[in-house]
Design a protein around this motif. Structure first.
Motif, PDB file in Angstrom:
ATOM      1  N   LEU A  55     -63.804 107.512  84.588  1.00 48.91           N
ATOM      2  CA  LEU A  55     -64.585 108.553  84.536  1.00 48.91           C
ATOM      3  C   LEU A  55     -65.532 109.548  83.657  1.00 48.91           C
ATOM      4  O   LEU A  55     -64.508 109.469  82.215  1.00 48.91           O
ATOM      5  CB  LEU A  55     -64.094 109.194  85.419  1.00 48.91           C
ATOM      6  N   LYS A  56     -66.259 110.381  83.665  1.00 47.74           N
ATOM      7  CA  LYS A  56     -66.694 111.639  82.693  1.00 47.74           C
ATOM      8  C   LYS A  56     -66.166 112.876  82.913  1.00 47.74           C
ATOM      9  O   LYS A  56     -66.614 113.775  84.021  1.00 47.74           O
ATOM     10  CB  LYS A  56     -68.611 112.359  83.045  1.00 47.74           C
ATOM     11  N   VAL A  75     -71.763 112.347  89.845  1.00 46.29           N
ATOM     12  CA  VAL A  75     -70.948 111.274  89.486  1.00 46.29           C
ATOM     13  C   VAL A  75     -72.027 110.391  89.453  1.00 46.29           C
ATOM     14  O   VAL A  75     -73.009 110.336  90.359  1.00 46.29           O
ATOM     15  CB  VAL A  75     -69.954 111.011  89.860  1.00 46.29           C
ATOM     16  N   SER A  76     -71.778 109.623  88.490  1.00 43.86           N
ATOM     17  CA  SER A  76     -73.380 108.026  88.716  1.00 43.86           C
ATOM     18  C   SER A  76     -73.346 107.720  89.155  1.00 43.86           C
ATOM     19  O   SER A  76     -73.887 106.729  89.718  1.00 43.86           O
ATOM     20  CB  SER A  76     -72.443 107.444  86.864  1.00 43.86           C
ATOM     21  N   SER A  77     -72.189 107.140  90.515  1.00 44.49           N
ATOM     22  CA  SER A  77     -72.085 106.355  91.110  1.00 44.49           C
ATOM     23  C   SER A  77     -70.824 105.937  91.900  1.00 44.49           C
ATOM     24  O   SER A  77     -69.671 107.383  91.882  1.00 44.49           O
ATOM     25  CB  SER A  77     -71.686 104.951  90.154  1.00 44.49           C
ATOM     26  N   SER A 100     -66.177 116.943  97.590  1.00 42.91           N
ATOM     27  CA  SER A 100     -67.466 117.470  97.548  1.00 42.91           C
ATOM     28  C   SER A 100     -67.659 117.082  96.023  1.00 42.91           C
ATOM     29  O   SER A 100     -69.533 117.757  96.084  1.00 42.91           O
ATOM     30  CB  SER A 100     -67.022 118.547  97.274  1.00 42.91           C
ATOM     31  N   MET A 101     -67.601 115.566  95.807  1.00 40.26           N
ATOM     32  CA  MET A 101     -68.795 115.162  94.823  1.00 40.26           C
ATOM     33  C   MET A 101     -69.781 114.319  95.222  1.00 40.26           C
ATOM     34  O   MET A 101     -69.721 113.930  96.235  1.00 40.26           O
ATOM     35  CB  MET A 101     -68.038 114.077  94.527  1.00 40.26           C
ATOM     36  N   GLN A 102     -71.183 114.694  93.930  1.00 40.48           N
ATOM     37  CA  GLN A 102     -72.224 114.186  94.842  1.00 40.48           C
ATOM     38  C   GLN A 102     -72.566 112.767  93.832  1.00 40.48           C
ATOM     39  O   GLN A 102     -72.438 113.197  92.982  1.00 40.48           O
ATOM     40  CB  GLN A 102     -73.470 115.034  94.949  1.00 40.48           C
TER      41      GLN A 102
END
Length: 104
Positions: A55-56, A75-77, A100-102
């Motif tokens: 994770l970043k 988030v990338s994936s 609520s991440m996209q």
């Protein structure tokens, strides 16, 4: 004189009760203890995300209210979203996680 002392202690008691009620929590506002607990949970979640190499952490925002953690950001994936939720659920004190991440 006795009346003045009794009035003083009655006023002191009333002030103490009002102060104690002000430290309690409502549905939209936290008490002092809850705020500190939520701050600790937020810090632990951020550390757990930071320690997860997949994770970043700079791209994930963490907010906590009454033990409910909300994750937001990009988030990338979808695997990253799932991992962030999984890591967060593993932190002591977390009651639930709102995602609520996209995806980027």
């Amino acid at each position: 004189m006795k009346h003045v002392i009794q009035l003083f202690f009655t006023s002191l008691l009333a002030l103490t009760l009002l102060t104690a009620m002000g430290c309690g929590s409502t549905q939209k506002q936290e008490g002092t203890g809850e705020y500190l607990d939520d701050t600790v949970i937020t810090t632990k979640v951020k550390a757990a995300i930071l320690n997860e190499p997949t994770l970043k952490s700079a791209e994930i925002n963490v907010e906590t209210f009454k033990g409910v953690v909300q994750l937001s950001g990009f988030v990338s994936s979808s695997a990253g979203i799932s991992k962030a939720i999984e890591v967060t659920q593993g932190v002591a004190g977390v009651k639930s996680v709102k995602n609520s991440m996209q995806l980027k």
